[in-house]
Design a protein around this motif. Sequence first.
Motif, PDB file in Angstrom:
ATOM      1  N   MET B   1       0.835  -1.203   0.000  1.00  0.00           N
ATOM      2  CA  MET B   1       0.000   0.000   0.000  1.00  0.00           C
ATOM      3  C   MET B   1       0.862   1.242   0.000  1.00  0.00           C
ATOM      4  N   SER B   2       1.811   1.315   0.938  1.00  0.00           N
ATOM      5  CA  SER B   2       2.555   2.573   1.045  1.00  0.00           C
ATOM      6  C   SER B   2       3.711   2.628   0.056  1.00  0.00           C
ATOM      7  N   GLU B   3       3.340   2.743  -1.206  1.00  0.00           N
ATOM      8  CA  GLU B   3       4.334   2.863  -2.253  1.00  0.00           C
ATOM      9  C   GLU B   3       4.639   4.345  -2.427  1.00  0.00           C
ATOM     10  N   THR B   4       5.914   4.706  -2.417  1.00  0.00           N
ATOM     11  CA  THR B   4       6.263   6.120  -2.507  1.00  0.00           C
ATOM     12  C   THR B   4       6.057   6.624  -3.921  1.00  0.00           C
ATOM     13  N   ILE B   5       5.367   7.741  -4.050  1.00  0.00           N
ATOM     14  CA  ILE B   5       5.177   8.294  -5.384  1.00  0.00           C
ATOM     15  C   ILE B   5       6.115   9.468  -5.623  1.00  0.00           C
ATOM     16  N   LEU B   6       6.325  10.261  -4.561  1.00  0.00           N
ATOM     17  CA  LEU B   6       7.187  11.427  -4.715  1.00  0.00           C
ATOM     18  C   LEU B   6       8.121  11.497  -3.522  1.00  0.00           C
ATOM     19  N   GLU B   7       9.377  11.697  -3.835  1.00  0.00           N
ATOM     20  CA  GLU B   7      10.327  11.865  -2.745  1.00  0.00           C
ATOM     21  C   GLU B   7      11.195  13.075  -3.046  1.00  0.00           C
ATOM     22  N   ILE B   8      11.268  13.963  -2.080  1.00  0.00           N
ATOM     23  CA  ILE B   8      12.102  15.147  -2.256  1.00  0.00           C
ATOM     24  C   ILE B   8      13.287  15.011  -1.311  1.00  0.00           C
ATOM     25  N   LYS B   9      14.489  15.150  -1.895  1.00  0.00           N
ATOM     26  CA  LYS B   9      15.683  14.965  -1.061  1.00  0.00           C
ATOM     27  C   LYS B   9      16.530  16.224  -1.084  1.00  0.00           C
ATOM     28  N   ASN B  10      16.791  16.770   0.068  1.00  0.00           N
ATOM     29  CA  ASN B  10      17.705  17.912   0.251  1.00  0.00           C
ATOM     30  C   ASN B  10      17.476  19.037  -0.756  1.00  0.00           C
ATOM     31  N   LEU B  11      16.234  19.333  -1.050  1.00  0.00           N
ATOM     32  CA  LEU B  11      15.952  20.337  -2.067  1.00  0.00           C
ATOM     33  C   LEU B  11      16.235  21.743  -1.545  1.00  0.00           C
ATOM     34  N   THR B  12      17.001  22.493  -2.307  1.00  0.00           N
ATOM     35  CA  THR B  12      17.321  23.878  -1.960  1.00  0.00           C
ATOM     36  C   THR B  12      17.042  24.770  -3.164  1.00  0.00           C
ATOM     37  N   ILE B  13      16.179  25.768  -2.979  1.00  0.00           N
ATOM     38  CA  ILE B  13      15.866  26.692  -4.069  1.00  0.00           C
ATOM     39  C   ILE B  13      16.113  28.121  -3.597  1.00  0.00           C
ATOM     40  N   HIS B  14      16.925  28.837  -4.327  1.00  0.00           N
ATOM     41  CA  HIS B  14      17.198  30.236  -3.972  1.00  0.00           C
ATOM     42  C   HIS B  14      16.772  31.144  -5.118  1.00  0.00           C
ATOM     43  N   TYR B  15      16.430  32.375  -4.744  1.00  0.00           N
ATOM     44  CA  TYR B  15      16.215  33.409  -5.749  1.00  0.00           C
ATOM     45  C   TYR B  15      17.321  34.435  -5.589  1.00  0.00           C
ATOM     46  N   VAL B  16      17.963  34.800  -6.682  1.00  0.00           N
ATOM     47  CA  VAL B  16      19.000  35.824  -6.592  1.00  0.00           C
ATOM     48  C   VAL B  16      18.472  37.101  -7.238  1.00  0.00           C
ATOM     49  N   VAL B  17      18.261  38.118  -6.410  1.00  0.00           N
ATOM     50  CA  VAL B  17      17.747  39.394  -6.895  1.00  0.00           C
ATOM     51  C   VAL B  17      18.685  40.501  -6.440  1.00  0.00           C
ATOM     52  N   ASP B  18      19.251  41.208  -7.383  1.00  0.00           N
ATOM     53  CA  ASP B  18      20.131  42.339  -7.047  1.00  0.00           C
ATOM     54  C   ASP B  18      21.196  41.959  -6.036  1.00  0.00           C
ATOM     55  N   LYS B  19      21.906  40.934  -6.285  1.00  0.00           N
ATOM     56  CA  LYS B  19      22.994  40.486  -5.408  1.00  0.00           C
ATOM     57  C   LYS B  19      22.518  39.964  -4.057  1.00  0.00           C
ATOM     58  N   GLU B  20      21.206  40.059  -3.807  1.00  0.00           N
ATOM     59  CA  GLU B  20      20.698  39.489  -2.567  1.00  0.00           C
ATOM     60  C   GLU B  20      20.158  38.100  -2.868  1.00  0.00           C
ATOM     61  N   THR B  21      20.407  37.178  -1.951  1.00  0.00           N
ATOM     62  CA  THR B  21      19.919  35.831  -2.166  1.00  0.00           C
ATOM     63  C   THR B  21      18.742  35.561  -1.243  1.00  0.00           C
ATOM     64  N   VAL B  22      17.612  35.241  -1.823  1.00  0.00           N
ATOM     65  CA  VAL B  22      16.449  34.858  -1.033  1.00  0.00           C
ATOM     66  C   VAL B  22      16.470  33.346  -0.889  1.00  0.00           C
ATOM     67  N   GLU B  23      16.659  32.895   0.333  1.00  0.00           N
ATOM     68  CA  GLU B  23      16.719  31.449   0.553  1.00  0.00           C
ATOM     69  C   GLU B  23      15.303  30.936   0.739  1.00  0.00           C
ATOM     70  N   ALA B  24      14.629  30.678  -0.376  1.00  0.00           N
ATOM     71  CA  ALA B  24      13.193  30.370  -0.342  1.00  0.00           C
ATOM     72  C   ALA B  24      12.915  28.972   0.194  1.00  0.00           C
ATOM     73  N   VAL B  25      13.696  28.007  -0.264  1.00  0.00           N
ATOM     74  CA  VAL B  25      13.535  26.631   0.213  1.00  0.00           C
ATOM     75  C   VAL B  25      14.914  26.099   0.563  1.00  0.00           C
ATOM     76  N   ASN B  26      15.058  25.590   1.770  1.00  0.00           N
ATOM     77  CA  ASN B  26      16.363  25.159   2.245  1.00  0.00           C
ATOM     78  C   ASN B  26      16.347  23.722   2.705  1.00  0.00           C
ATOM     79  N   ASN B  27      17.024  22.874   1.945  1.00  0.00           N
ATOM     80  CA  ASN B  27      17.280  21.534   2.427  1.00  0.00           C
ATOM     81  C   ASN B  27      16.023  20.794   2.871  1.00  0.00           C
ATOM     82  N   VAL B  28      15.065  20.716   1.987  1.00  0.00           N
ATOM     83  CA  VAL B  28      13.786  20.105   2.359  1.00  0.00           C
ATOM     84  C   VAL B  28      13.750  18.636   1.949  1.00  0.00           C
TER      85      VAL B  28
END
Lengths: 314, 330, 282
Positions: B1-28
């Motif tokens: 039953m518990s078959e994994t459909i989606l697995e997210i590993k260490n996901l990190t997403i940043h936005y770089v705007v005007d030399k500033e980094t927005v750390e939107a998603v960190n190591n999820v």
Amino acid sequence: MDNILEVKNLKKYFDTPGGKLHAVDDVSFTIERGKTLGVVGESGCGKSTMGRVIVHLLDATDGKIFFEGKDITRVSKGELKKLRRDIQMIFQDPYSSIDPRMTVRDLIGEPLKTHKLFSSKQEYEDKVSHLMETVGLAERVGYQYPHELDGGRRQRIGIARALALEPKFIVCDEPVSALDVSIQAQILNLLMDLQDSRQLTYIFVTHDLSVVKHISDDILVMYLGQMVEKCASKELFENHKHPYTKALLSAIPIPMVDIERKHEILKGEITSPINPKPGCRFAPRCPLANDRCHSENPELREIAPQHFVACHNI
Amino acid sequence: MSETILEIKNLTIHYVVDKETVEAVNNVNLQINKGETLGLVGETGAGKTTLAKGIMGIIPNPPGKILNGEIIFEGENLLKKNKKEMQAIRGEKISMIFQDPMTALNPVMTVGDQIAEVIRLHEHVSPKEATDKAKEMLEMVGIPGQRASEYPHQFSGGMKQRVVIAIALACRPELLIADEPTTALDVTIQMQVLDLMNNLKKQLGTSMVLITHDFGVVAEMCEKVAIMYAGEVVEYGTARDIFNHGCHPYTRGLFESLPSLNEDQPRLKPIVGLMPDPTQLPVGCNFAPRCPYCTDACKERKSDMVNLTETHQVKCDYAVRKFREETDNG
Amino acid sequence: MKKKSYWMGVWERFIKNRMAVLGIVILTCLILCAVFAPYIAPYGIDDQNSKTRFIAPCAEFLFGTDNFGRDIFSRVVYGARISLQVGLISVAVSCVIGGVLGAIAAFYGTMADNIIMRALDVLMAIPGMVLAVAIAASLGPSLNNMMIAIGLGHAPGFARIVRASVLSIKEQEYVEASRLIGDSDFVIIMKHIIPNSLAPMIVQATLNVGRSVISAASLSFLGLGIQPPTPEWGAMLSASRAYLRDYWWMTAFPGLAILLTVFSLNLVGDGLRDALDPKLKH
């Protein structure tokens, strides 16, 4: 009993291409000084329109509004300016209700300037600083612009502007619905503290029943411009009578697991009250509706002391 | 039953705007099993929507950048896919519902055509078959099939959201990402839509990521819950873990700041302070500046995600100690 | 924290914008030229000399000479006086007339809106040039009348732009909020609506300066504006058309002068628009 505000048979109709929109239709209530009346309903029920009529942003089509015993339904320009000092409003959207080109201090000082509530520059600055402190805004944000602040602090600016005129009565139009929960709690606490310290009377318009339960003494439920039920807050949650109130309460998702809840899911959609036919406006969605409901408008009746319901089936 | 459909590993997403980094998603790190609904809860700016867009592969680049991590969907890493492959997956295998039904539909196309368009994009069917299928989809979300030839403005808000759901489910996706699907709706209408989504989920076996800030909706819909704060998942577990044994100070804070319908509280207990600026996250725990249990160690380094039970994880040393004490004492 | 007024903030943001500062510098140079024309120009505006006709730019005649043997450099320098005046004042006229009408139409709505906008639609239906000719002809040829004619001709465009932006600003809740604290209509318009609807108007104004200079030239050409031999860039341009093929400098330098004016005003206008908006932080 010291009633600060009395509303009698208030009506507000709008002309639309489709006909007359009965936004507020025959609403009557009184509010005691220092209390909070919660007004609940879904979009299009006329709750915001009613708030705007009471603060005179819109003119009433019919009916009377008494403030401290005086009829204020129609007032002259001069009287209106005086009335503005007593009756204020806090808006829903802290992103659009303050001018983006003014600094925080200018925004808070604007009402003081309009009504010339200071005799010296120093007094003005002191008053603004005092207001900022009252609503919990740090002195250092005074020269910042609204877009540099988060929603909670913007809403504090809105509250400070309303308080600047030292009103007795404030209409709060969904003041927390645009805010995150942790910020929402901060603002609700602030509003309740201000009520205690300044003897303020609130009309609190919202669609969020858990917020309204927390802050209100009395609750008025509206549907398509009409009152369906009005009683004390406690009574409403424990002993509500109107089928719409019942459906509304059962539709709130409760943040708890392992509880058995049966949701009463209402059929159909909210329509808009354009040229309404006689009959109960809730009838098309009501599980109890019968022929009488579709043809005859139910009167608001007092079924228990201070508990009013408009339904044929009670 | 518990078959994994989606697995997210260490996901990190940043936005770089005007030399500033927005750390939107960190190591999820997250995991969703087939047929399950994961509730992603957090306040504005917690990174929920960025995470969802990351899964869909629609992070605008620039300014967005996926720095690290893997998104494994049905055994394949989505981040390794090229544009074309992702287009084929979007809509057919994974689809998304946006918050505002008023702007999600094209006002100059009939709703039937809008549903049919998605079907034709992903399935080789004739226009006629697509139209028929579009009607079927409308019926499935509770709208009479003959309304397929109407335009969005002829529908109310709740109806539009049903149409949006019909579009999202048109190709029977394996995974549905719903970003605040009912926030713009009235409560009685919200209940109709939630009920519909629950039924469809059971009927089609779709897995779902439900983004919301409303714990009530989570309790209604989700088996698993992840609490996000400032780009990180701070607590993760089954709905029962979170609602009954939630132990991260932020989770507790959120629950305590909710006005309750069941009990009388003279005062609410808000979380003090504000969410940190995502361009200047603290060195230590992101929640430390607002946390009543903050220690010097919290200010210096971030805690690791610790397994409390098989299903329940939390990222806070204090919460772990407290949880173990409580379980030891019975 | 130091107290900063709104206008100080605007100024600070403005001078941080390099292009805007460049625009201001060019514009200042042009204005200085106009003011100190007698000291800068080596020759008079109408020193005709049949021996020096059609001389290409050289050390003696920086921009060359025209068909009457007049020094083009001197005429361009003197021309700045008239052209800048015409450009700026006629745009100011259209800004004020168009702006006020547009704002009234949008703010008071329905009746006022219908009357004003329909009247302006009629004006817009007539080609701007024909309109300006008609106005200038009925008022009589003079510099002032020409500026009024051009200003009126361009006013409907401003009115439309201002109306559109006021219509959207007036629906903003902060306008309602300021009514609620007791502000009068006048205060609301001056303090909240105008500052917030200025941006599109500034852009339109800077673009219109060039158009005004050209319109002035056409009017002058028809004998309804500046009378020769008074130098004016537009008039110089149109007078040189016949010689375009052989003597490029006669067209090039007055043309460049107009280009430079419009360019610098555009830079200043863009800079001003950004500086007026505290939301842009760069």
